[in-house]
Motif scaffolding. Structure first.
Motif, PDB file in Angstrom:
ATOM      1  N   ALA A   1      38.158  29.337  23.981  1.00 35.79           N
ATOM      2  CA  ALA A   1      37.765  30.705  24.319  1.00 35.79           C
ATOM      3  C   ALA A   1      38.860  31.357  25.156  1.00 35.79           C
ATOM      4  CB  ALA A   1      36.451  30.703  25.096  1.00 35.79           C
ATOM      5  N   SER A   2      39.132  32.627  24.866  1.00 35.33           N
ATOM      6  CA  SER A   2      40.065  33.401  25.678  1.00 35.33           C
ATOM      7  C   SER A   2      39.247  34.242  26.660  1.00 35.33           C
ATOM      8  CB  SER A   2      40.932  34.291  24.783  1.00 35.33           C
ATOM      9  OG  SER A   2      40.127  35.171  24.039  1.00 35.33           O
ATOM     10  N   TYR A   3      39.937  34.966  27.551  1.00 41.74           N
ATOM     11  CA  TYR A   3      39.250  35.807  28.527  1.00 41.74           C
ATOM     12  C   TYR A   3      38.990  37.192  27.945  1.00 41.74           C
ATOM     13  CZ  TYR A   3      40.295  32.329  32.074  1.00 41.74           C
ATOM     14  OH  TYR A   3      40.351  31.176  32.788  1.00 41.74           O
ATOM     15  N   SER A   4      37.850  37.772  28.285  1.00 45.25           N
ATOM     16  CA  SER A   4      37.545  39.143  27.883  1.00 45.25           C
ATOM     17  C   SER A   4      38.402  40.103  28.712  1.00 45.25           C
ATOM     18  CB  SER A   4      36.066  39.437  28.120  1.00 45.25           C
ATOM     19  OG  SER A   4      35.788  39.468  29.516  1.00 45.25           O
ATOM     20  N   GLY A   5      38.421  41.369  28.307  1.00 41.58           N
ATOM     21  CA  GLY A   5      39.174  42.377  29.055  1.00 41.58           C
ATOM     22  C   GLY A   5      38.684  42.520  30.484  1.00 41.58           C
ATOM     23  N   GLY A   6      37.367  42.501  30.667  1.00 38.35           N
ATOM     24  CA  GLY A   6      36.806  42.601  32.014  1.00 38.35           C
ATOM     25  C   GLY A   6      37.207  41.427  32.894  1.00 38.35           C
ATOM     26  N   MET A   7      37.189  40.224  32.311  1.00 43.66           N
ATOM     27  CA  MET A   7      37.598  39.033  33.077  1.00 43.66           C
ATOM     28  C   MET A   7      39.086  39.096  33.420  1.00 43.66           C
ATOM     29  SD  MET A   7      35.436  36.738  34.081  1.00 43.66           S
ATOM     30  CE  MET A   7      36.519  35.355  34.398  1.00 43.66           C
ATOM     31  N   LEU A   8      39.927  39.563  32.483  1.00 42.66           N
ATOM     32  CA  LEU A   8      41.358  39.678  32.769  1.00 42.66           C
ATOM     33  C   LEU A   8      41.606  40.636  33.932  1.00 42.66           C
ATOM     34  CD1 LEU A   8      42.885  39.734  29.187  1.00 42.66           C
ATOM     35  CD2 LEU A   8      43.095  37.914  30.892  1.00 42.66           C
ATOM     36  N   GLY A   9      40.830  41.732  33.991  1.00 40.62           N
ATOM     37  CA  GLY A   9      40.954  42.668  35.109  1.00 40.62           C
ATOM     38  C   GLY A   9      40.569  42.035  36.432  1.00 40.62           C
ATOM     39  N   ARG A  10      39.475  41.257  36.434  1.00 39.15           N
ATOM     40  CA  ARG A  10      39.053  40.568  37.664  1.00 39.15           C
ATOM     41  C   ARG A  10      40.074  39.519  38.089  1.00 39.15           C
ATOM     42  NH1 ARG A  10      33.177  38.962  36.058  1.00 39.15           N
ATOM     43  NH2 ARG A  10      33.696  40.041  34.166  1.00 39.15           N
ATOM     44  N   ILE A  11      40.615  38.791  37.111  1.00 36.60           N
ATOM     45  CA  ILE A  11      41.614  37.755  37.428  1.00 36.60           C
ATOM     46  C   ILE A  11      42.884  38.394  37.978  1.00 36.60           C
ATOM     47  CG2 ILE A  11      43.090  35.974  36.422  1.00 36.60           C
ATOM     48  CD1 ILE A  11      40.725  35.393  34.470  1.00 36.60           C
ATOM     49  N   ALA A  12      43.264  39.579  37.461  1.00 31.89           N
ATOM     50  CA  ALA A  12      44.448  40.280  37.966  1.00 31.89           C
ATOM     51  C   ALA A  12      44.280  40.657  39.432  1.00 31.89           C
ATOM     52  CB  ALA A  12      44.726  41.527  37.130  1.00 31.89           C
ATOM     53  N   ARG A  13      43.042  41.003  39.820  1.00 28.65           N
ATOM     54  CA  ARG A  13      42.789  41.357  41.221  1.00 28.65           C
ATOM     55  C   ARG A  13      42.610  40.130  42.110  1.00 28.65           C
ATOM     56  NH1 ARG A  13      39.782  45.045  38.349  1.00 28.65           N
ATOM     57  NH2 ARG A  13      37.822  43.951  38.664  1.00 28.65           N
ATOM     58  N   ASP A  14      42.063  39.054  41.555  1.00 25.50           N
ATOM     59  CA  ASP A  14      41.785  37.846  42.342  1.00 25.50           C
ATOM     60  C   ASP A  14      41.877  36.630  41.433  1.00 25.50           C
ATOM     61  OD1 ASP A  14      40.906  35.877  44.071  1.00 25.50           O
ATOM     62  OD2 ASP A  14      38.844  36.616  44.175  1.00 25.50           O
ATOM     63  N   ARG A  15      42.938  35.851  41.578  1.00 26.48           N
ATOM     64  CA  ARG A  15      43.183  34.693  40.712  1.00 26.48           C
ATOM     65  C   ARG A  15      42.084  33.635  40.814  1.00 26.48           C
ATOM     66  NH1 ARG A  15      47.273  35.030  37.173  1.00 26.48           N
ATOM     67  NH2 ARG A  15      47.641  32.821  37.275  1.00 26.48           N
ATOM     68  N   GLN A  16      41.298  33.663  41.871  1.00 33.23           N
ATOM     69  CA  GLN A  16      40.213  32.700  42.038  1.00 33.23           C
ATOM     70  C   GLN A  16      39.069  32.931  41.050  1.00 33.23           C
ATOM     71  OE1 GLN A  16      40.364  30.057  44.055  1.00 33.23           O
ATOM     72  NE2 GLN A  16      42.427  30.721  44.582  1.00 33.23           N
ATOM     73  N   CYS A  17      39.073  34.067  40.358  1.00 31.69           N
ATOM     74  CA  CYS A  17      38.027  34.380  39.373  1.00 31.69           C
ATOM     75  C   CYS A  17      38.207  33.608  38.073  1.00 31.69           C
ATOM     76  CB  CYS A  17      38.017  35.871  39.061  1.00 31.69           C
ATOM     77  SG  CYS A  17      37.507  36.892  40.432  1.00 31.69           S
ATOM     78  N   ALA A  18      39.399  33.059  37.835  1.00 35.72           N
ATOM     79  CA  ALA A  18      39.658  32.341  36.583  1.00 35.72           C
ATOM     80  C   ALA A  18      38.797  31.082  36.504  1.00 35.72           C
ATOM     81  CB  ALA A  18      41.137  31.974  36.489  1.00 35.72           C
ATOM     82  N   ALA A  19      38.376  30.757  35.300  1.00 34.45           N
ATOM     83  CA  ALA A  19      37.552  29.559  35.090  1.00 34.45           C
ATOM     84  C   ALA A  19      38.378  28.299  35.319  1.00 34.45           C
ATOM     85  CB  ALA A  19      36.995  29.566  33.669  1.00 34.45           C
ATOM     86  N   GLU A  20      37.727  27.286  35.842  1.00 37.49           N
ATOM     87  CA  GLU A  20      38.348  25.987  36.089  1.00 37.49           C
ATOM     88  C   GLU A  20      37.479  24.909  35.446  1.00 37.49           C
ATOM     89  OE1 GLU A  20      38.559  25.601  40.295  1.00 37.49           O
ATOM     90  OE2 GLU A  20      40.074  27.167  40.516  1.00 37.49           O
ATOM     91  N   PRO A  21      38.047  23.731  35.174  1.00 35.66           N
ATOM     92  CA  PRO A  21      37.230  22.652  34.614  1.00 35.66           C
ATOM     93  C   PRO A  21      36.002  22.378  35.488  1.00 35.66           C
ATOM     94  CG  PRO A  21      39.534  22.080  34.465  1.00 35.66           C
ATOM     95  CD  PRO A  21      39.460  23.344  35.284  1.00 35.66           C
TER      96      PRO A  21
END
Length: 87
Positions: A32-52
């Motif tokens: 799965a890739s990230y949605s546009g909304g998730m990419l925006g959140r990750i750009a503002r805060d890298r801690q939003c990215a999914a982890e194992p």
């Protein structure tokens, strides 16, 4: 969580690459890739990215792509991750 107009479909992240996550769902393992909304959140805060070990909300598109729409329960680990290789 703000996912509108979709049926909730969740999975547990098994591993991550740049922009892609391997996710285990009831239907099996998928990428799965990230949605546009998730990419925006990750750009503002890298801690939003999914982890194992994280549980994520997924969306399947008409062209059969799957995107990560949101991450659930970030504050507490719910799925223990066993390292297959030594760091």
């Amino acid at each position: 969580m703000s996912v509108s107009r979709i049926d909730p479909w969740v999975g547990c992240v098994l591993g991550c690459e740049t922009g892609i996550a391997r996710v285990l769902t009831d239907a099996g393992e998928l990428r799965a890739s990230y949605s546009g909304g998730m990419l925006g959140r990750i750009a503002r805060d890298r801690q939003c990215a999914a982890e194992p070990g994280d549980w994520v909300v997924l969306r399947r598109w008409s062209d059969n792509r799957v995107t990560i729409e949101d991450v659930w329960q970030r504050d507490r680990p719910v799925a223990p991750v066993i390292a297959l290789r030594r760091a």
